[in-house]
Design a protein around this motif. Sequence first.
Motif, PDB file in Angstrom:
ATOM      1  N   GLY A 188       0.843  -1.181  -0.131  1.00 44.18           N
ATOM      2  CA  GLY A 188       0.193   0.052  -0.075  1.00 44.18           C
ATOM      3  C   GLY A 188       0.710   1.282  -0.017  1.00 44.18           C
ATOM      4  N   ALA A 189       2.076   1.151  -0.106  1.00 44.26           N
ATOM      5  CA  ALA A 189       2.877   2.143  -0.194  1.00 44.26           C
ATOM      6  C   ALA A 189       4.522   2.071  -0.504  1.00 44.26           C
ATOM      7  CB  ALA A 189       2.951   3.187   1.443  1.00 44.26           C
ATOM      8  N   SER A 190       5.317   1.564   0.335  1.00 44.29           N
ATOM      9  CA  SER A 190       6.802   1.573  -0.011  1.00 44.29           C
ATOM     10  C   SER A 190       7.007   0.404  -0.758  1.00 44.29           C
ATOM     11  CB  SER A 190       7.369   1.656   1.529  1.00 44.29           C
ATOM     12  OG  SER A 190       7.236   2.882   2.126  1.00 44.29           O
ATOM     13  N   GLY A 191       6.592  -0.500  -0.469  1.00 42.40           N
ATOM     14  CA  GLY A 191       7.064  -1.721  -1.445  1.00 42.40           C
ATOM     15  C   GLY A 191       6.542  -1.474  -2.725  1.00 42.40           C
ATOM     16  N   GLN A 192       5.265  -1.072  -2.875  1.00 40.06           N
ATOM     17  CA  GLN A 192       4.874  -0.567  -4.339  1.00 40.06           C
ATOM     18  C   GLN A 192       5.845   0.337  -4.953  1.00 40.06           C
ATOM     19  OE1 GLN A 192       0.706  -1.453  -5.984  1.00 40.06           O
ATOM     20  NE2 GLN A 192       0.449   0.444  -5.005  1.00 40.06           N
ATOM     21  N   ALA A 193       6.222   1.136  -4.227  1.00 39.61           N
ATOM     22  CA  ALA A 193       7.168   2.511  -4.616  1.00 39.61           C
ATOM     23  C   ALA A 193       8.285   1.871  -5.150  1.00 39.61           C
ATOM     24  CB  ALA A 193       7.463   3.550  -3.557  1.00 39.61           C
ATOM     25  N   ILE A 194       8.957   0.760  -4.479  1.00 40.47           N
ATOM     26  CA  ILE A 194       9.983  -0.018  -5.065  1.00 40.47           C
ATOM     27  C   ILE A 194       9.657  -1.148  -6.281  1.00 40.47           C
ATOM     28  CG2 ILE A 194      11.799  -1.806  -4.231  1.00 40.47           C
ATOM     29  CD1 ILE A 194      11.517  -0.749  -1.257  1.00 40.47           C
ATOM     30  N   GLN A 195       8.626  -1.492  -6.187  1.00 38.88           N
ATOM     31  CA  GLN A 195       8.319  -2.186  -7.401  1.00 38.88           C
ATOM     32  C   GLN A 195       8.161  -1.144  -8.599  1.00 38.88           C
ATOM     33  OE1 GLN A 195       4.370  -4.165  -6.622  1.00 38.88           O
ATOM     34  NE2 GLN A 195       4.310  -5.018  -8.813  1.00 38.88           N
ATOM     35  N   ASN A 196       7.744   0.116  -8.397  1.00 41.18           N
ATOM     36  CA  ASN A 196       7.643   1.176  -9.288  1.00 41.18           C
ATOM     37  C   ASN A 196       9.367   1.361 -10.068  1.00 41.18           C
ATOM     38  OD1 ASN A 196       4.927   1.442 -10.020  1.00 41.18           O
ATOM     39  ND2 ASN A 196       4.637   2.808  -8.136  1.00 41.18           N
ATOM     40  N   LEU A 197      10.079   1.692  -8.668  1.00 39.08           N
ATOM     41  CA  LEU A 197      11.562   1.868  -9.077  1.00 39.08           C
ATOM     42  C   LEU A 197      11.912   0.829 -10.103  1.00 39.08           C
ATOM     43  CD1 LEU A 197      14.342   3.035  -6.881  1.00 39.08           C
ATOM     44  CD2 LEU A 197      14.382   0.807  -7.929  1.00 39.08           C
ATOM     45  N   ASN A 198      11.897  -0.427  -9.545  1.00 34.73           N
ATOM     46  CA  ASN A 198      12.325  -1.347 -10.284  1.00 34.73           C
ATOM     47  C   ASN A 198      11.853  -1.624 -11.883  1.00 34.73           C
ATOM     48  OD1 ASN A 198      13.690  -2.868  -8.359  1.00 34.73           O
ATOM     49  ND2 ASN A 198      11.778  -4.049  -7.855  1.00 34.73           N
ATOM     50  N   LEU A 199      10.580  -1.224 -12.224  1.00 37.61           N
ATOM     51  CA  LEU A 199       9.979  -0.878 -13.492  1.00 37.61           C
ATOM     52  C   LEU A 199      10.742   0.148 -14.508  1.00 37.61           C
ATOM     53  CD1 LEU A 199       6.433  -1.750 -12.762  1.00 37.61           C
ATOM     54  CD2 LEU A 199       8.023  -3.226 -14.002  1.00 37.61           C
ATOM     55  N   MET A 200      10.891   1.259 -13.762  1.00 38.28           N
ATOM     56  CA  MET A 200      11.459   2.503 -14.162  1.00 38.28           C
ATOM     57  C   MET A 200      12.939   2.318 -14.427  1.00 38.28           C
ATOM     58  SD  MET A 200       9.713   5.339 -11.450  1.00 38.28           S
ATOM     59  CE  MET A 200      10.043   6.874 -12.193  1.00 38.28           C
ATOM     60  N   SER A 201      13.637   1.363 -13.794  1.00 36.87           N
ATOM     61  CA  SER A 201      14.900   1.179 -13.906  1.00 36.87           C
ATOM     62  C   SER A 201      15.371  -0.111 -14.578  1.00 36.87           C
ATOM     63  CB  SER A 201      15.700   1.087 -12.428  1.00 36.87           C
ATOM     64  OG  SER A 201      15.280   2.100 -11.805  1.00 36.87           O
ATOM     65  N   ASP A 202      14.485  -0.638 -15.466  1.00 34.87           N
ATOM     66  CA  ASP A 202      14.597  -1.994 -16.043  1.00 34.87           C
ATOM     67  C   ASP A 202      15.039  -3.042 -15.336  1.00 34.87           C
ATOM     68  OD1 ASP A 202      14.275  -3.298 -18.608  1.00 34.87           O
ATOM     69  OD2 ASP A 202      16.248  -2.785 -19.251  1.00 34.87           O
ATOM     70  N   LEU A 203      14.634  -3.079 -14.162  1.00 31.33           N
ATOM     71  CA  LEU A 203      15.067  -4.384 -13.355  1.00 31.33           C
ATOM     72  C   LEU A 203      14.154  -5.240 -13.075  1.00 31.33           C
ATOM     73  CD1 LEU A 203      16.654  -2.295 -10.302  1.00 31.33           C
ATOM     74  CD2 LEU A 203      17.909  -3.481 -12.250  1.00 31.33           C
ATOM     75  N   ASP A 204      14.492  -6.510 -12.583  1.00 28.90           N
ATOM     76  CA  ASP A 204      13.403  -7.324 -12.184  1.00 28.90           C
ATOM     77  C   ASP A 204      12.301  -6.874 -11.265  1.00 28.90           C
ATOM     78  OD1 ASP A 204      11.776  -9.532 -10.950  1.00 28.90           O
ATOM     79  OD2 ASP A 204      13.420 -10.985 -11.352  1.00 28.90           O
ATOM     80  N   GLU A 205      10.991  -6.846 -11.600  1.00 24.21           N
ATOM     81  CA  GLU A 205       9.838  -6.191 -10.764  1.00 24.21           C
ATOM     82  C   GLU A 205      10.121  -6.759  -9.426  1.00 24.21           C
ATOM     83  OE1 GLU A 205       5.069  -5.921 -11.126  1.00 24.21           O
ATOM     84  OE2 GLU A 205       6.126  -6.946 -12.505  1.00 24.21           O
ATOM     85  N   LYS A 206      10.487  -7.859  -9.053  1.00 21.98           N
ATOM     86  CA  LYS A 206      10.609  -8.317  -7.614  1.00 21.98           C
ATOM     87  C   LYS A 206      11.922  -8.036  -6.993  1.00 21.98           C
ATOM     88  CE  LYS A 206      10.103 -12.466  -8.834  1.00 21.98           C
ATOM     89  NZ  LYS A 206      10.139 -12.419 -10.590  1.00 21.98           N
ATOM     90  N   GLU A 207      12.962  -7.422  -7.684  1.00 23.36           N
ATOM     91  CA  GLU A 207      14.133  -7.136  -6.948  1.00 23.36           C
ATOM     92  C   GLU A 207      13.679  -6.347  -5.633  1.00 23.36           C
ATOM     93  OE1 GLU A 207      17.915  -7.383  -6.065  1.00 23.36           O
ATOM     94  OE2 GLU A 207      17.186  -7.919  -8.069  1.00 23.36           O
ATOM     95  N   GLY A 208      14.466  -6.926  -4.387  1.00 22.05           N
ATOM     96  CA  GLY A 208      14.163  -6.380  -3.080  1.00 22.05           C
ATOM     97  C   GLY A 208      12.891  -6.602  -2.509  1.00 22.05           C
ATOM     98  N   LEU A 209      12.122  -7.162  -3.208  1.00 24.15           N
ATOM     99  CA  LEU A 209      10.926  -7.560  -2.555  1.00 24.15           C
ATOM    100  C   LEU A 209      10.157  -9.101  -2.676  1.00 24.15           C
ATOM    101  CD1 LEU A 209       8.799  -4.741  -4.612  1.00 24.15           C
ATOM    102  CD2 LEU A 209       9.429  -4.497  -2.155  1.00 24.15           C
ATOM    103  N   ASP A 210      11.156  -9.722  -3.094  1.00 24.20           N
ATOM    104  CA  ASP A 210      10.725 -11.345  -3.152  1.00 24.20           C
ATOM    105  C   ASP A 210      11.003 -11.781  -1.953  1.00 24.20           C
ATOM    106  OD1 ASP A 210       9.884 -13.630  -4.449  1.00 24.20           O
ATOM    107  OD2 ASP A 210      11.738 -13.772  -5.747  1.00 24.20           O
ATOM    108  N   PHE A 211       9.944 -11.507  -0.936  1.00 23.82           N
ATOM    109  CA  PHE A 211      10.077 -12.219   0.222  1.00 23.82           C
ATOM    110  C   PHE A 211       8.608 -12.545   0.905  1.00 23.82           C
ATOM    111  CE2 PHE A 211      11.081  -7.886   0.830  1.00 23.82           C
ATOM    112  CZ  PHE A 211       9.928  -7.208   1.555  1.00 23.82           C
ATOM    113  N   ALA A 212       8.611 -13.468   1.908  1.00 18.29           N
ATOM    114  CA  ALA A 212       7.220 -13.727   2.236  1.00 18.29           C
ATOM    115  C   ALA A 212       6.730 -13.056   3.474  1.00 18.29           C
ATOM    116  CB  ALA A 212       7.206 -15.078   2.835  1.00 18.29           C
ATOM    117  N   GLY A 213       5.683 -12.819   3.900  1.00 24.66           N
ATOM    118  CA  GLY A 213       5.248 -12.131   5.212  1.00 24.66           C
ATOM    119  C   GLY A 213       5.748 -12.651   6.244  1.00 24.66           C
ATOM    120  N   ILE A 214       5.573 -12.050   7.430  1.00 33.51           N
ATOM    121  CA  ILE A 214       5.791 -12.465   8.765  1.00 33.51           C
ATOM    122  C   ILE A 214       5.107 -13.773   9.075  1.00 33.51           C
ATOM    123  CG2 ILE A 214       5.950 -11.778  11.218  1.00 33.51           C
ATOM    124  CD1 ILE A 214       6.398  -9.145  10.004  1.00 33.51           C
ATOM    125  N   ILE A 215       5.747 -14.692   9.680  1.00 32.53           N
ATOM    126  CA  ILE A 215       5.123 -15.785  10.197  1.00 32.53           C
ATOM    127  C   ILE A 215       5.359 -16.075  11.720  1.00 32.53           C
ATOM    128  CG2 ILE A 215       4.672 -18.152  10.045  1.00 32.53           C
ATOM    129  CD1 ILE A 215       5.566 -18.118   7.000  1.00 32.53           C
TER     130      ILE A 215
END
Length: 346
Positions: free
Chosen positions: A318-345
């Motif tokens: 809803g905020a910062s992760g989506q912003a990084i997802q956008n950074l990845n797209l704007m920078s021609d990176l893998d969309e999941k870079e820096g975000l490819d992790f599960a939630g807290i268990i």
Amino acid sequence: MIKAGIIGATGYAGAELVRLLTNHSKVEIEFLTSRSFTGQKISEVYPALAGIVDLKCEEIDIKQQAKRVDIVFTALPHGVSMSVVPELIKAGVKVIDLSGDYRYSSQKIYEDWYQQKHESSELIDKAVYGLPELNKEEIKEAGLVANPGCYPTSATLALAPVVEEGLVDSQSIIIDAKSGVTGAGRKPSRVTHFSEVAESFKAYKVGEHRHTSEIEQNLAGLSAKEVILSFTPHLVPMKRGILSTIYADLTQKVNSKELIELYQKFYSQEPFARIRQEEKMPEVKEVTGSNYCDLGIKLDKRTGRLIIISVIDNLIKGASGQAIQNLNLMSDLDEKEGLDFAGIIP
């Protein structure tokens, strides 16, 4: 290495950006700004960052700071971003704005719902709405991305497949959404005080929350017709998370299997949208700490009404992760870079 700056780094969204970017292999944080904590290390404001990010918070100095970075995240309140973003764009820096200042295609809609004049309306047409699941190709080419609101992210992802297919009556949509207290930001207020929130549950801004207009704009763009909906947000005594329960009347006969298959196909190329089977509805705890949006679809056979459950972490998808997802797209990176992790268990 991409050099990034964060303006407004000590609010919840800004601090979450700092935390998430420490795990991004392609980004180096060059500067942080904070009006309240200038001169202090970010790790003094948030001790969890000690030994990981110890940068001192600076005052805003766009001319100097723009020379040091490739991209800037502006994690500022609405109305404040528009005083900073134009200078950054003029300096040739890419910007991802987390406020509501550039989310609207219409200056009038912004001014009607936010009750203030837009001071940099010349950028409205240049901004791309940063919901990757809908605007991926536009985001890749953007110089200014308007990061969506948390409630609109949850609701739009929930409704996009059926609205685009014309399967629901666009005038029948009801969104009942619940958010954790961090959605109100870090600045203390009476309504978010512990004794006001704990052991309680309340609706607020009933029939007038500004995110109503953002959701309507998103859905109208998908359906090519006006969308008028009812949106009621609620504050629940938890720190993070949004759960949206959405109701809509179907325009044609369709069964649960067909609906789930529609959602699976619509999001088949989207790494952060997960579709549940009918017998298991998603819960907030299953996405907390992650960039995922989990969706559950249920056809109420008795009423013929569609019910959708959507859950996100309001500070990440809803905020910062989506912003990084956008950074990845704007920078021609893998969309999941820096975000490819599960939630807290758990």
